[in-house]
Enzyme design. Structure first.
Site, PDB file in Angstrom:
ATOM      1  N   ARG A  89      -4.661  21.300 -11.506  1.00  0.00           N
ATOM      2  CA  ARG A  89      -3.717  20.355 -12.507  1.00  0.00           C
ATOM      3  C   ARG A  89      -4.340  19.958 -13.699  1.00  0.00           C
ATOM      4  O   ARG A  89      -3.429  19.515 -14.577  1.00  0.00           O
ATOM      5  CB  ARG A  89      -3.657  18.990 -11.635  1.00  0.00           C
ATOM      6  CG  ARG A  89      -2.402  18.352 -12.084  1.00  0.00           C
ATOM      7  CD  ARG A  89      -1.905  17.174 -11.130  1.00  0.00           C
ATOM      8  NE  ARG A  89      -0.936  16.537 -11.939  1.00  0.00           N
ATOM      9  CZ  ARG A  89      -0.107  15.526 -10.949  1.00  0.00           C
ATOM     10  NH1 ARG A  89      -0.208  15.346 -10.007  1.00  0.00           N
ATOM     11  NH2 ARG A  89       0.984  14.842 -11.655  1.00  0.00           N
ATOM     12  N   HIS A 101      -3.239  16.750 -24.375  1.00  0.00           N
ATOM     13  CA  HIS A 101      -3.066  15.435 -24.085  1.00  0.00           C
ATOM     14  C   HIS A 101      -4.361  14.707 -24.288  1.00  0.00           C
ATOM     15  O   HIS A 101      -4.244  13.334 -24.818  1.00  0.00           O
ATOM     16  CB  HIS A 101      -2.592  15.307 -22.558  1.00  0.00           C
ATOM     17  CG  HIS A 101      -1.482  15.529 -22.578  1.00  0.00           C
ATOM     18  ND1 HIS A 101      -0.884  16.819 -22.631  1.00  0.00           N
ATOM     19  CD2 HIS A 101      -0.288  14.630 -21.980  1.00  0.00           C
ATOM     20  CE1 HIS A 101       0.491  16.925 -22.422  1.00  0.00           C
ATOM     21  NE2 HIS A 101       0.608  15.547 -21.845  1.00  0.00           N
ATOM     22  N   ARG A 137       0.590  -1.177   0.019  1.00  0.00           N
ATOM     23  CA  ARG A 137       0.099   0.028   0.020  1.00  0.00           C
ATOM     24  C   ARG A 137       0.886   1.461  -0.175  1.00  0.00           C
ATOM     25  O   ARG A 137       0.374   2.323   0.307  1.00  0.00           O
ATOM     26  CB  ARG A 137      -1.040   0.093   1.120  1.00  0.00           C
ATOM     27  CG  ARG A 137      -2.012  -1.134   1.070  1.00  0.00           C
ATOM     28  CD  ARG A 137      -3.138  -0.949   2.039  1.00  0.00           C
ATOM     29  NE  ARG A 137      -4.183  -1.838   2.033  1.00  0.00           N
ATOM     30  CZ  ARG A 137      -4.065  -3.240   2.686  1.00  0.00           C
ATOM     31  NH1 ARG A 137      -2.980  -3.383   3.677  1.00  0.00           N
ATOM     32  NH2 ARG A 137      -5.105  -4.000   2.644  1.00  0.00           N
ATOM     33  N   HIS A 171       5.193   9.899 -27.380  1.00  0.00           N
ATOM     34  CA  HIS A 171       4.267  10.718 -26.700  1.00  0.00           C
ATOM     35  C   HIS A 171       4.513  12.172 -26.848  1.00  0.00           C
ATOM     36  O   HIS A 171       3.294  12.869 -27.162  1.00  0.00           O
ATOM     37  CB  HIS A 171       4.699  10.469 -25.349  1.00  0.00           C
ATOM     38  CG  HIS A 171       3.622  11.285 -24.298  1.00  0.00           C
ATOM     39  ND1 HIS A 171       2.495  10.862 -24.055  1.00  0.00           N
ATOM     40  CD2 HIS A 171       4.115  12.484 -23.683  1.00  0.00           C
ATOM     41  CE1 HIS A 171       1.826  12.133 -23.121  1.00  0.00           C
ATOM     42  NE2 HIS A 171       2.962  12.910 -22.794  1.00  0.00           N
TER      43      HIS A 171
END
Length: 365
Positions: free
Chosen positions: A235, A242, A117, A258
């Site tokens: 953000r 994109h 985690r 990319h």
């Protein structure tokens, strides 16, 4: 060295400089910390050097070689890393180090976020794209058949080390593709970038111009991420270009770099903003001028609209059936465009489409 702090609940520094990896040992933890060093085959020699330095500093290092580029970002590769962590007895006090391009640091961050985690991750990006985008910000993830980065977690690194000397061996096409993310930062927040990228030094790994561009791009991203880690609102501006760019990557089965896909994506949203009455002709032309000057693509083939639209509807930034885009009113003034008319979406695509007389730029295999 230049240290740029990313603020937030878990602040960390992005370190930019030359020959700086000797300081990495202190970042991964105290002597005795176990380190999983994740790297692609092409960086085996660099990984060996880093591993030797860490062992000399008293760390136990386990190296794992992963596929190159987007081939690394799969659940299967992540599972192989989890198995190695288990076999090697890694605990919550140990560390994962991602050494490589954006795909490697995405994978390493995701492995760290999900092992027990969450354990410490330190990112060592070796590409321009990784330095200015992928390794900074705490976004981690893998791709699945339905789309890019649909499985992931927000997991800020303990630190990011951008050693500019590592760019010397980067293929020129990869360096140029990485500049697309730098240009993005110029359009959304720092107009000085758009002037600097016209300097010949922008594509020279040893140039102070490129280092300044890296630092400026990191500062833009750090400023945004420090206020909005989980992409709640602010953000989203970092996703400029994109939504369309990720769709191109998926339709092309990740054969495009990319940065090349994002380059076309920025021109697409500039055209979309113009057609929606948000931007203007001059802003579209500025996009084409800057990106073409770097040798980046600004067009995509004309027969893929249905596939691209379907991919955009699966994008993680969509909300229900509502497509959402970041567009510009002007340089440095990003806004959101939600649910644009389908006819406007198609018209923007027509503005960046070509008839197939020249092939799309593909990533070399």
């Amino acid at each position: 060295m230049t240290q740029i702090t990313v603020a937030g609940a878990q602040p960390y520094d992005v370190v930019v400089g030359e020959d700086i990896l000797g300081g990495l040992s202190a970042q991964v933890g105290p002597p005795g910390t176990s380190v999983l060093l994740v790297h692609p085959a092409v960086l085996a020699a660099t990984a060996a050097t880093v591993a030797d330095d860490l062992r000399t500093a008293g760390h136990r290092v386990v190296c794992t070689q992963v596929p190159d580029a987007e081939d690394a970002k799969t659940v299967e590769v992540a599972a192989s890393c989890w198995a190695l962590l288990s076999q090697s007895g890694f605990t919550r006090s140990d560390t994962v180090v991602g050494l490589g391009g954006g795909a490697t640091t995405d994978l390493a961050g995701f492995v760290a976020a999900t092992w027990l985690r969450g354990v410490r991750v330190v990112q060592v990006p070796t590409t321009l794209l990784g330095m200015v985008d992928a390794a900074v910000g705490g976004k981690t993830g893998v791709n699945i058949a339905a789309g890019k980065n649909l499985v992931g977690a927000f997991h800020p690194p303990a630190g990011v080390w951008c050693d500019m000397t590592l760019l010397a061996t980067l293929p020129q096409a990869d360096l140029v593709a990485g500049l697309a993310e730098v240009v993005k930062c110029g359009f959304i927040a720092d107009p000085v970038v758009l002037d600097l990228v016209t300097d010949p030094g922008a594509t020279d790994p040893s140039s102070p111009v490129l280092r300044e561009l890296v630092e400026r791009a990191v500062r833009v991203k750090a400023g945004v991420v420090g206020q909005d880690l989980r992409e709640a609102y602010l953000r989203e501006v970092l996703n400029y270009g994109h939504t369309f760019g990720h769709a191109v990557e998926q339709v092309e089965d990740y054969r495009w770099r990319h940065g090349e896909a994002v380059s076309v994506g920025m021109v697409y949203v500039a055209e979309l903003a113009r057609l929606a009455g948000v931007g203007d002709d001059a802003l579209v032309e500025r996009h084409r001028q800057v990106l073409t000057g770097l040798g980046l693509p600004t067009a995509y083939c004309a027969d893929r609209w249905d596939d691209l639209l379907a991919a955009m509807r699966r994008d993680k930034k969509a909300r229900g059936a509502l497509l959402r885009f970041v567009v510009l009113e002007a340089v440095g003034r990003p806004v959101r465009l939600e649910g644009p008319d389908p006819a406007v979406l198609a018209a923007a695509y027509a503005a960046v489409a070509y008839d197939g007389s020249r092939p799309p730029r593909e990533r070399e295999r």
